[in-house]
Design a protein around this motif. Sequence first.
Motif, PDB file in Angstrom:
ATOM      1  N   GLN A  75       0.831  -1.210   0.000  1.00 30.12           N
ATOM      2  CA  GLN A  75       0.000   0.000   0.000  1.00 30.12           C
ATOM      3  C   GLN A  75       0.863   1.256   0.000  1.00 30.12           C
ATOM      4  O   GLN A  75       0.527   2.235  -0.659  1.00 30.12           O
TER       5      GLN A  75
ATOM      6  N   SER B 220       1.770   2.008  -3.386  1.00 33.44           N
ATOM      7  CA  SER B 220       0.675   2.636  -4.143  1.00 33.44           C
ATOM      8  C   SER B 220       0.535   4.118  -3.795  1.00 33.44           C
ATOM      9  O   SER B 220       0.296   4.946  -4.669  1.00 33.44           O
ATOM     10  N   LEU B 221       0.674   4.437  -2.514  1.00 36.50           N
ATOM     11  CA  LEU B 221       0.554   5.834  -2.073  1.00 36.50           C
ATOM     12  C   LEU B 221       1.755   6.668  -2.522  1.00 36.50           C
ATOM     13  O   LEU B 221       1.622   7.870  -2.741  1.00 36.50           O
TER      14      LEU B 221
ATOM     15  N   TRP C  62       0.066  13.251   5.735  1.00 36.90           N
ATOM     16  CA  TRP C  62      -0.722  12.183   6.326  1.00 36.90           C
ATOM     17  C   TRP C  62       0.112  11.392   7.321  1.00 36.90           C
ATOM     18  O   TRP C  62       1.333  11.417   7.287  1.00 36.90           O
TER      19      TRP C  62
ATOM     20  N   LEU D 299      -0.453   7.448   8.945  1.00 38.56           N
ATOM     21  CA  LEU D 299      -1.304   6.270   8.856  1.00 38.56           C
ATOM     22  C   LEU D 299      -0.758   5.118   9.692  1.00 38.56           C
ATOM     23  O   LEU D 299       0.440   4.840   9.681  1.00 38.56           O
TER      24      LEU D 299
ATOM     25  N   VAL E 284      -4.695   0.790   9.240  1.00 34.37           N
ATOM     26  CA  VAL E 284      -5.351   1.557   8.177  1.00 34.37           C
ATOM     27  C   VAL E 284      -4.706   1.222   6.833  1.00 34.37           C
ATOM     28  O   VAL E 284      -5.410   1.011   5.832  1.00 34.37           O
ATOM     29  N   LEU E 285      -3.389   1.150   6.785  1.00 23.97           N
ATOM     30  CA  LEU E 285      -2.721   0.812   5.519  1.00 23.97           C
ATOM     31  C   LEU E 285      -3.121  -0.571   5.014  1.00 23.97           C
ATOM     32  O   LEU E 285      -3.388  -0.749   3.824  1.00 23.97           O
TER      33      LEU E 285
ATOM     34  N   SER F  19      -5.944  -2.093   5.672  1.00 25.81           N
ATOM     35  CA  SER F  19      -7.348  -2.035   5.241  1.00 25.81           C
ATOM     36  C   SER F  19      -7.469  -1.378   3.861  1.00 25.81           C
ATOM     37  O   SER F  19      -8.293  -1.782   3.051  1.00 25.81           O
ATOM     38  N   LEU F  20      -6.631  -0.381   3.585  1.00 24.50           N
ATOM     39  CA  LEU F  20      -6.626   0.225   2.262  1.00 24.50           C
ATOM     40  C   LEU F  20      -6.197  -0.795   1.214  1.00 24.50           C
ATOM     41  O   LEU F  20      -6.733  -0.837   0.108  1.00 24.50           O
ATOM     42  N   SER F  21      -5.252  -1.616   1.584  1.00 26.35           N
ATOM     43  CA  SER F  21      -4.770  -2.656   0.674  1.00 26.35           C
ATOM     44  C   SER F  21      -5.872  -3.673   0.400  1.00 26.35           C
ATOM     45  O   SER F  21      -6.057  -4.098  -0.728  1.00 26.35           O
TER      46      SER F  21
ATOM     47  N   GLU G 140      -9.085  -3.121   0.480  1.00 25.40           N
ATOM     48  CA  GLU G 140     -10.128  -2.501  -0.322  1.00 25.40           C
ATOM     49  C   GLU G 140      -9.723  -2.373  -1.796  1.00 25.40           C
ATOM     50  O   GLU G 140     -10.570  -2.404  -2.672  1.00 25.40           O
ATOM     51  N   SER G 141      -8.418  -2.226  -2.042  1.00 26.08           N
ATOM     52  CA  SER G 141      -7.973  -2.000  -3.425  1.00 26.08           C
ATOM     53  C   SER G 141      -7.758  -3.280  -4.190  1.00 26.08           C
ATOM     54  O   SER G 141      -7.477  -3.244  -5.385  1.00 26.08           O
TER      55      SER G 141
END
Length: 171
Positions: A42, A45-46, A156, A158, A162-163, A165-167, A169-170
């Motif tokens: 993640q 990606s960010l 930001w 994080l 949270v990181l 969970s973003l992974s 979701e993507s």
Amino acid sequence: MKTLYLIRHAVAYPRDANRWPDDGERPLTPEGERDFEAVAKQLGSLAPRIDVLLSSPFVRAWRTAELLDEETSWPSPGPFPALEPDVPSHKVAAALETYEDLEFVALVGHRPSLHELASYLLSGEADRLNLGLKKGGAACLHFDGPPGAGNAKLRWLLTPKVLRSLSDESG
């Protein structure tokens, strides 16, 4: 330097002077490595572009940096002894001057030095802010001018949860 990413090493074994008389040799736990793989993806990606990845030479930070190299398109880590625990933030900032012509720099290190560095760059004082940079978490600082005391803006901060969970979701 326009953007500085601060990444705290992933979860390591607890201090144990019998197993690791030199605390610099204390490794990540297997779970810490596994959990950080999703975090690393993640972060890639960010922050798809990193010009240099610098790490404390301590085993737990170095392995975290290696996972970033393995899971992202970031460069291989380089040793940055200024990131060892307890190096004063003004000395870390001075050591970063070598990289001020680069746009995107990532650091992998420890508490308290990363927290103090963030506070120093954001407020001008190493002990003014108490950022909650968790193990395996990351912060993104931005500079409009030269990096230095009080010149950063927080983009930001994080947690690893949270990181991850973003992974999830993507993809």
